[in-house]
Design a protein around this motif. Structure first.
Motif, PDB file in Angstrom:
ATOM      1  N   LEU A   1      -4.982   3.081  16.906  1.00 16.29           N
ATOM      2  CA  LEU A   1      -6.352   3.462  16.551  1.00 16.29           C
ATOM      3  C   LEU A   1      -6.488   3.636  15.037  1.00 16.29           C
ATOM      4  O   LEU A   1      -7.471   3.194  14.426  1.00 16.29           O
ATOM      5  CB  LEU A   1      -6.735   4.754  17.267  1.00 16.29           C
ATOM      6  N   LEU A   2      -5.476   4.269  14.429  1.00 17.01           N
ATOM      7  CA  LEU A   2      -5.499   4.427  12.972  1.00 17.01           C
ATOM      8  C   LEU A   2      -5.444   3.072  12.276  1.00 17.01           C
ATOM      9  O   LEU A   2      -6.109   2.855  11.255  1.00 17.01           O
ATOM     10  CB  LEU A   2      -4.328   5.305  12.527  1.00 17.01           C
ATOM     11  N   ASP A   3      -4.669   2.156  12.827  1.00 12.71           N
ATOM     12  CA  ASP A   3      -4.596   0.812  12.246  1.00 12.71           C
ATOM     13  C   ASP A   3      -5.962   0.127  12.280  1.00 12.71           C
ATOM     14  O   ASP A   3      -6.335  -0.587  11.339  1.00 12.71           O
ATOM     15  CB  ASP A   3      -3.570  -0.035  13.000  1.00 12.71           C
ATOM     16  N   ARG A   4      -6.708   0.340  13.347  1.00 11.99           N
ATOM     17  CA  ARG A   4      -8.030  -0.294  13.440  1.00 11.99           C
ATOM     18  C   ARG A   4      -8.987   0.315  12.422  1.00 11.99           C
ATOM     19  O   ARG A   4      -9.839  -0.382  11.868  1.00 11.99           O
ATOM     20  CB  ARG A   4      -8.571  -0.143  14.857  1.00 11.99           C
TER      21      ARG A   4
ATOM     22  N   VAL B   1       4.855  10.854   7.559  1.00 11.52           N
ATOM     23  CA  VAL B   1       5.324   9.469   7.407  1.00 11.52           C
ATOM     24  C   VAL B   1       4.547   8.540   8.327  1.00 11.52           C
ATOM     25  O   VAL B   1       4.207   7.413   7.962  1.00 11.52           O
ATOM     26  CB  VAL B   1       6.835   9.397   7.694  1.00 11.52           C
ATOM     27  N   GLN B   2       4.236   8.999   9.557  1.00  8.60           N
ATOM     28  CA  GLN B   2       3.519   8.159  10.512  1.00  8.60           C
ATOM     29  C   GLN B   2       2.007   8.204  10.306  1.00  8.60           C
ATOM     30  O   GLN B   2       1.296   7.334  10.807  1.00  8.60           O
ATOM     31  CB  GLN B   2       3.841   8.616  11.937  1.00  8.60           C
ATOM     32  N   GLY B   3       1.522   9.221   9.609  1.00 11.73           N
ATOM     33  CA  GLY B   3       0.086   9.381   9.486  1.00 11.73           C
ATOM     34  C   GLY B   3      -0.447   9.137   8.097  1.00 11.73           C
ATOM     35  O   GLY B   3      -0.687   7.994   7.683  1.00 11.73           O
ATOM     36  N   VAL B   4      -0.596  10.226   7.324  1.00  6.45           N
ATOM     37  CA  VAL B   4      -1.263  10.139   6.022  1.00  6.45           C
ATOM     38  C   VAL B   4      -0.544   9.172   5.088  1.00  6.45           C
ATOM     39  O   VAL B   4      -1.187   8.375   4.390  1.00  6.45           O
ATOM     40  CB  VAL B   4      -1.371  11.546   5.394  1.00  6.45           C
ATOM     41  N   SER B   5       0.779   9.227   5.055  1.00  5.35           N
ATOM     42  CA  SER B   5       1.527   8.352   4.141  1.00  5.35           C
ATOM     43  C   SER B   5       1.254   6.885   4.437  1.00  5.35           C
ATOM     44  O   SER B   5       1.043   6.077   3.523  1.00  5.35           O
ATOM     45  CB  SER B   5       3.027   8.634   4.259  1.00  5.35           C
ATOM     46  N   ARG B   6       1.263   6.534   5.702  1.00  5.22           N
ATOM     47  CA  ARG B   6       1.034   5.133   6.077  1.00  5.22           C
ATOM     48  C   ARG B   6      -0.376   4.685   5.697  1.00  5.22           C
ATOM     49  O   ARG B   6      -0.577   3.567   5.216  1.00  5.22           O
ATOM     50  CB  ARG B   6       1.265   4.984   7.584  1.00  5.22           C
ATOM     51  N   ILE B   7      -1.342   5.564   5.883  1.00  2.00           N
ATOM     52  CA  ILE B   7      -2.725   5.200   5.552  1.00  2.00           C
ATOM     53  C   ILE B   7      -2.912   5.079   4.047  1.00  2.00           C
ATOM     54  O   ILE B   7      -3.590   4.168   3.551  1.00  2.00           O
ATOM     55  CB  ILE B   7      -3.683   6.243   6.148  1.00  2.00           C
ATOM     56  N   LEU B   8      -2.285   5.997   3.295  1.00  2.00           N
ATOM     57  CA  LEU B   8      -2.369   5.900   1.834  1.00  2.00           C
ATOM     58  C   LEU B   8      -1.734   4.613   1.330  1.00  2.00           C
ATOM     59  O   LEU B   8      -2.218   4.011   0.360  1.00  2.00           O
ATOM     60  CB  LEU B   8      -1.689   7.115   1.203  1.00  2.00           C
ATOM     61  N   ALA B   9      -0.655   4.195   1.986  1.00  2.00           N
ATOM     62  CA  ALA B   9      -0.020   2.932   1.589  1.00  2.00           C
ATOM     63  C   ALA B   9      -0.981   1.762   1.827  1.00  2.00           C
ATOM     64  O   ALA B   9      -1.092   0.851   0.990  1.00  2.00           O
ATOM     65  CB  ALA B   9       1.276   2.730   2.368  1.00  2.00           C
ATOM     66  N   HIS B  10      -1.697   1.773   2.949  1.00  2.00           N
ATOM     67  CA  HIS B  10      -2.690   0.717   3.213  1.00  2.00           C
ATOM     68  C   HIS B  10      -3.821   0.788   2.178  1.00  2.00           C
ATOM     69  O   HIS B  10      -4.311  -0.253   1.713  1.00  2.00           O
ATOM     70  CB  HIS B  10      -3.262   0.873   4.621  1.00  2.00           C
TER      71      HIS B  10
ATOM     72  N   LEU C   1     -11.671   8.634   7.023  1.00  2.00           N
ATOM     73  CA  LEU C   1     -11.720   9.066   8.413  1.00  2.00           C
ATOM     74  C   LEU C   1     -10.326   9.027   9.036  1.00  2.00           C
ATOM     75  O   LEU C   1      -9.950   9.940   9.787  1.00  2.00           O
ATOM     76  CB  LEU C   1     -12.677   8.168   9.201  1.00  2.00           C
ATOM     77  N   ALA C   2      -9.564   7.989   8.746  1.00  2.00           N
ATOM     78  CA  ALA C   2      -8.212   7.893   9.293  1.00  2.00           C
ATOM     79  C   ALA C   2      -7.358   9.067   8.837  1.00  2.00           C
ATOM     80  O   ALA C   2      -6.601   9.655   9.619  1.00  2.00           O
ATOM     81  CB  ALA C   2      -7.567   6.565   8.876  1.00  2.00           C
ATOM     82  N   ILE C   3      -7.473   9.443   7.556  1.00  2.00           N
ATOM     83  CA  ILE C   3      -6.693  10.574   7.037  1.00  2.00           C
ATOM     84  C   ILE C   3      -7.157  11.872   7.693  1.00  2.00           C
ATOM     85  O   ILE C   3      -6.322  12.733   8.047  1.00  2.00           O
ATOM     86  CB  ILE C   3      -6.826  10.638   5.500  1.00  2.00           C
ATOM     87  N   GLN C   4      -8.460  12.040   7.878  1.00  2.00           N
ATOM     88  CA  GLN C   4      -8.965  13.247   8.526  1.00  2.00           C
ATOM     89  C   GLN C   4      -8.435  13.368   9.950  1.00  2.00           C
ATOM     90  O   GLN C   4      -8.077  14.461  10.400  1.00  2.00           O
ATOM     91  CB  GLN C   4     -10.492  13.228   8.526  1.00  2.00           C
ATOM     92  N   ILE C   5      -8.365  12.248  10.666  1.00  2.00           N
ATOM     93  CA  ILE C   5      -7.833  12.278  12.032  1.00  2.00           C
ATOM     94  C   ILE C   5      -6.355  12.657  12.012  1.00  2.00           C
ATOM     95  O   ILE C   5      -5.888  13.460  12.838  1.00  2.00           O
ATOM     96  CB  ILE C   5      -8.052  10.916  12.723  1.00  2.00           C
ATOM     97  N   CYS C   6      -5.601  12.100  11.065  1.00  2.00           N
ATOM     98  CA  CYS C   6      -4.177  12.444  10.961  1.00  2.00           C
ATOM     99  C   CYS C   6      -3.989  13.938  10.707  1.00  2.00           C
ATOM    100  O   CYS C   6      -3.129  14.591  11.323  1.00  2.00           O
ATOM    101  CB  CYS C   6      -3.520  11.639   9.828  1.00  2.00           C
ATOM    102  N   GLU C   7      -4.751  14.451   9.784  1.00  2.00           N
ATOM    103  CA  GLU C   7      -4.623  15.870   9.461  1.00  2.00           C
ATOM    104  C   GLU C   7      -5.080  16.738  10.617  1.00  2.00           C
ATOM    105  O   GLU C   7      -4.479  17.784  10.909  1.00  2.00           O
ATOM    106  CB  GLU C   7      -5.424  16.180   8.197  1.00  2.00           C
ATOM    107  N   TYR C   8      -6.147  16.313  11.303  1.00  2.00           N
ATOM    108  CA  TYR C   8      -6.662  17.105  12.421  1.00  2.00           C
ATOM    109  C   TYR C   8      -5.668  17.140  13.581  1.00  2.00           C
ATOM    110  O   TYR C   8      -5.452  18.179  14.209  1.00  2.00           O
ATOM    111  CB  TYR C   8      -7.996  16.521  12.877  1.00  2.00           C
ATOM    112  N   LEU C   9      -5.038  15.991  13.855  1.00  2.00           N
ATOM    113  CA  LEU C   9      -4.061  15.922  14.948  1.00  2.00           C
ATOM    114  C   LEU C   9      -2.661  16.352  14.515  1.00  2.00           C
ATOM    115  O   LEU C   9      -1.743  16.351  15.328  1.00  2.00           O
ATOM    116  CB  LEU C   9      -4.013  14.490  15.506  1.00  2.00           C
ATOM    117  N   ARG C  10      -2.520  16.679  13.219  1.00  2.00           N
ATOM    118  CA  ARG C  10      -1.232  17.151  12.668  1.00  2.00           C
ATOM    119  C   ARG C  10      -0.107  16.151  12.940  1.00  2.00           C
ATOM    120  O   ARG C  10       0.972  16.498  13.406  1.00  2.00           O
ATOM    121  CB  ARG C  10      -0.870  18.519  13.258  1.00  2.00           C
ATOM    122  N   LEU C  11      -0.396  14.901  12.663  1.00  2.00           N
ATOM    123  CA  LEU C  11       0.616  13.863  12.818  1.00  2.00           C
ATOM    124  C   LEU C  11       1.663  13.988  11.726  1.00  2.00           C
ATOM    125  O   LEU C  11       1.365  14.459  10.620  1.00  2.00           O
ATOM    126  CB  LEU C  11      -0.027  12.475  12.744  1.00  2.00           C
ATOM    127  N   PRO C  12       2.918  13.587  11.989  1.00  2.00           N
ATOM    128  CA  PRO C  12       3.935  13.578  10.929  1.00  2.00           C
ATOM    129  C   PRO C  12       3.455  12.759   9.734  1.00  2.00           C
ATOM    130  O   PRO C  12       2.830  11.706   9.900  1.00  2.00           O
ATOM    131  CB  PRO C  12       5.147  12.928  11.610  1.00  2.00           C
TER     132      PRO C  12
END
Length: 853
Positions: free
Chosen positions: A448-451, A473-482, A460-471
């Motif tokens: 879903l984050l990839d989409r 490396v798998q969440g915010v870092s990956r989105i920032l890299a994109h 929005l993707a970063i907000q979802i990562c932070e809200y769901l408290r994803l790790p």
């Protein structure tokens, strides 16, 4: 208008829609239908991509050939199949990704029709050519073309056909008049649907279910046959009383019902539920229903969930309905709230009521209704002692994420059943879940984050990562890299500003690779930006390969040397060697001493001639001399060539002002010539022996005078010659000659060695051995000969010599005579058993007498 011909293809599970129309002088359409033969003027077709809520994502002029079919892959890439068999792949924002061809046969015969389908291997493409043959690939990511068998007697295009996936193999099912044929990789088989009504002369439409388990056939008699895709079982048959071929026919899944439904669409009529549509529509089958797209609306047709039905049906007395009413009355401060609540509690269904409200909230799309149901659930929880809060909290989280992505600005209208956190177990059979995982690569939170990332919705993707408290490396870092990879594509911003912005945003965020971002920048033609980004990459192993790819080899060499990784340095050196001419390569090495040293080590084992050139360029005569010495033994076989190589080495040593090495090399040349002469005159093997071994060989072969002459020629010291002759005669066991040799003159090495450090390279015996003559004889187990030399040993070594030959009694007498406590202790340590008992007593008496005095 009548000339508007539209291609529609929608990606399931909330993906984008694509429309293509023709452009004429009166109306603006999107992509011209390639089957139409009329001329269109000079206006190019336009490819437009929209989100599911109708928000435009991309628009571009179509500059390629006529398109036969469009479809979305599981990775949300748009596949455009052209008449010539070339498939063009585009991203969500109209960016061209790649292209591939379906083969020369398709190119020659052109494409009549195409299907894009999904299997557990990935997304596939099936082609019907002008020769009425089928070609398919089950996975466009790993393209392997399969030419299907020929259908007997097929002279025109089939009336309908589709792609099936059964037992991990892709098949083609087609209709030719009243006959059905199933094509696999090996054969063409005629198949017959069981229980088909008589009078069928043609099949007009066919549809396979979402999971490839069921098949629907629309006949020219107006009957719809429904059964298993294997055509072994009939489910039912329905007469729709319409003989006009439908525009579309799709299966509608009903997760909580064992019965299946087929939705048939004509121009403005939808059958199964039998209601009239306002506009011409397009159907897309989903896991839990059917999406209905028109030019102005997007609707979702699905089975009403049980929880929602129980709560909202008229006059419902279900626990959830009563709890919802109780909560509404409570807000009105009405006593009816207590009545409803007591009724639920008396039936013992309060827990069920809370669960129904939570589940129904998940299936609602309106936030106000969601809140109402969740308030009712929260109200009911207050009267329960041990209700676990996990399901309520999880539902609140899920709905918050779902509402965010369903917003029309985002345009991903997921249902609760499609959402990653939804509990599918119990809703769908296991075989459906397995196919869903393969077909959609399992829509997890990362997917879903990839989409969202594909749509460039990074906040929005970063907000979802932070809200769901994803790790991270798998969440915010990956989105920032994109985000950073997208940032480098903005060519209207300077390299320095982009690099600074990316570094300020990313910093040392774990899981972010600056080298990947730099690679994207290089792929966009921004080499300088890529180099600036690599400065932030802490891992040299990631910097160097990209620098080499960018042809910045010298900078790559500096980075490799800074890393201290010799393997990395060797990688760059070999790349430089192939890239630069020989002179420039050597000059580059001279500026990098560490790299030069490592390359020399490499050349010593792999490229000796290159090593020689390096030494010549640096005027390193010392190493050049050593090189020629090694070369004389490694390469040359003829004595003349070896001597010539040694002469070159000697000259190099003289230039290096190394007199010792030069003289030693000249001595080796003399020795080689002498050894060759000895071989010619005496026979045997002398070549390549050392000087000492040559002398020893001459003594062993009985040429003592030659050995002495060789010793004089090469100035071998007397002590060393005596050792050589002594060991050689002992090995021959020529005791008579050895005795004569010992009497020839006074031994310069003595008869029992006292100093253990003397000439160790001639004495391979253990360090505790005291020799020479006595021990040499004892080594050969000749005690008789050894005793001959004990009398010649000096007084200080007499005891040791006697003990060496085993004469303990005489050694004791000499020790007593010398009155030496150390010698007495040494003899006493050699006394063993009853044999030497008298000698031991004698020593003890001598010690006692010495103490009295």
């Amino acid at each position: 208008g009548p000339e508007e011909l539209v291609y529609k293809v929608c990606f399931t599970w909330g993906g984008p829609t694509e429309l293509g129309q023709k452009v004429s002088s009166q109306t603006a359409a999107l992509l011209r239908n390639p089957w139409r033969k009329e001329k269109t003027g000079s206006v190019r077709p336009v490819l437009e991509i929209y989100s599911a809520s109708g928000v435009p994502l991309a628009s571009l002029l179509w500059k390629s050939g006529p398109v036969v079919s469009l479809g979305w892959s599981a990775e949300e890439e748009l596949l455009c199949v052209q008449e010539d068999g070339v498939v063009l792949v585009y991203g969500l924002h109209g960016d061209f990704r790649r292209h591939f061809s379906m083969g020369n046969e398709v190119l020659q015969n052109r494409v009549l029709d195409a299907r894009i389908f999904h299997t557990e291997f990935g997304s596939g493409v099936a082609i019907l050519t002008g020769a009425h043959r089928f070609t398919l690939s089950a996975n466009v990511g790993d393209l392997k073309l399969r030419r299907m068998p020929e259908v007997p007697g097929l002279q025109s295009a089939p009336s309908c056909w589709t792609a099936l996936c059964q037992d991990r193999v892709a098949h083609i099912l087609l209709a030719v008049g009243p006959d059905l044929y199933l094509l696999d990789h090996a054969a063409c088989s005629a198949v017959t649907p069981p229980g088909l009504a008589p009078g069928v002369s043609s099949f007009l439409q066919m549809a396979v279910s979402f999971t490839y388990r069921h098949l629907a056939l629309f006949t020219d008699t107006g009957y719809i046959w429904m059964g298993t895709a294997s055509l072994k079982e009939k489910l039912c048959e329905f007469n729709c009383n319409v003989r006009v071929p439908p525009k579309q026919m799709v299966w509608c899944s009903r997760p909580r019902s064992k019965e299946k439904a087929v939705v048939v669409a004509w121009e403005r009529r939808l059958m199964v539920l039998k209601f009239v549509l306002d506009e011409d529509s397009y159907l897309v089958p989903e896991l839990d229903g059917v999406r209905i797209f028109s030019r102005s609306t997007h609707e979702f047709l699905h089975e009403v969930p049980v929880a929602s039905e129980e709560i909202f049906k008229i006059a419902s007395m279900a626990p959830g309905a009563l709890l919802l009413e109780a909560q509404k009355e409570y807000e009105k401060e009405s006593q009816k709230a207590d009545e409803y609540l007591r009724e639920i509690q008396e039936l013992g269904q309060l827990t069920q009521a809370v669960q129904q409200c939570i589940e129904a909230a998940g299936h609602e799309h309106r936030p106000d209704m969601q809140k109402s149901l969740l308030r009712a659930a929260s109200f009911g929880k207050c009267f329960l002692d041990k209700f676990p809060p996990d399901s309520f909290v999880r539902m609140c989280q899920d709905l918050r994420v779902l509402n965010a992505v369903r917003d029309y600005h985002i345009g991903i209208p997921l249902t609760y059943s499609q959402y990653p956190q939804a509990c599918w177990k119990g809703l769908f059979p296991s075989w459906i879940l397995n196919r869903v995982k393969c077909r959609y690569k399992q829509l997890t939170i990362p997917v879903l984050l990839d989409r969202l990332v594909l749509r460039r919705l990074y906040p929005l993707a970063i907000q979802i990562c932070e809200y769901l408290r994803l790790p991270e490396v798998q969440g915010v870092s990956r989105i920032l890299a994109h985000w950073a990879c997208y940032k480098v594509q903005q060519k209207d911003v300077s390299d320095e500003d982009v690099a600074r912005a990316i570094n300020q945003k990313l910093g040392d965020t774990p899981g972010v690779s600056y080298s990947d971002i730099a690679a994207r920048a290089y792929g966009c033609g921004r080499t300088e930006l890529a180099i600036k980004l690599l400065e932030y990459e802490p891992r040299s192993g990631e910097q160097v390969p990209l620098l080499l790819k960018m042809k910045r080899s010298k900078l790559a060499l500096s980075k490799a040397i800074e890393s201290g990784d010799t393997d990395l340095v060797f990688t760059v050196l070999l790349h430089l060697k192939n890239e630069l001419n020989r002179g420039d390569f050597f000059m580059t090495l001279r500026n990098q001493p560490m790299a030069l040293s490592l390359y020399r080590q490499f050349c010593k084992h792999q490229e000796l001639e290159t090593l020689k050139d390096l030494y010549n360029q640096d005027d390193n005569h010392q190493e050049l001399g050593s090189f020629h010495i090694r070369a004389s033994y490694a390469a040359e076989e003829r004595i003349e060539g070896r001597v010539a190589a040694l002469q070159t080495a000697a000259d190099a040593f003289y230039k290096a002002k190394n007199e010792f090495a030069a003289k030693a090399t000249e001595d080796q040349m003399r020795l080689l010539r002498l050894q060759r002469r000895l071989e010619d005159e005496l026979g045997g093997q002398f070549l390549d022996l050392s000087l000492h071994d040559t002398v020893t060989s001459l003594i062993l072969s009985g040429h003592n005078k030659r050995a002495e002459q060789l010793a004089r020629d090469f100035r071998i010291p007397d002590k060393r010659l005596w050792w050589l002759k002594l060991t050689a005669l002992a090995d021959l066991e020529d005791w008579e000659e050895l005795e004569k040799f010992s009497k020839s003159k006074k031994s310069p090495i003595g008869y029992l060695r006292e100093d253990r450090r003397a000439l160790p390279y001639l004495l391979p015996q253990p360090p505790s051995s005291p020799k020479p003559f006595v021990e040499i004889c004892m080594k050969q187990h000749n005690k008789y000969e050894a005793k001959k030399y004990t009398s010649r040993v000096g007084p200080e070594q007499k005891v040791k010599a006697l003990l060496l030959v085993g004469d303990v009694a005489q050694a004791a007498d000499v020790a007593i005579e010398h009155r030496n406590e150390a010698e007495l202790s040494l003899v006493l340590s050699h006394c063993t058993g009853a044999t030497d008992g008298a000698t031991a007593d004698k020593i003890q008496r001598a010690r006692a007498q010495a103490q009295k005095k």
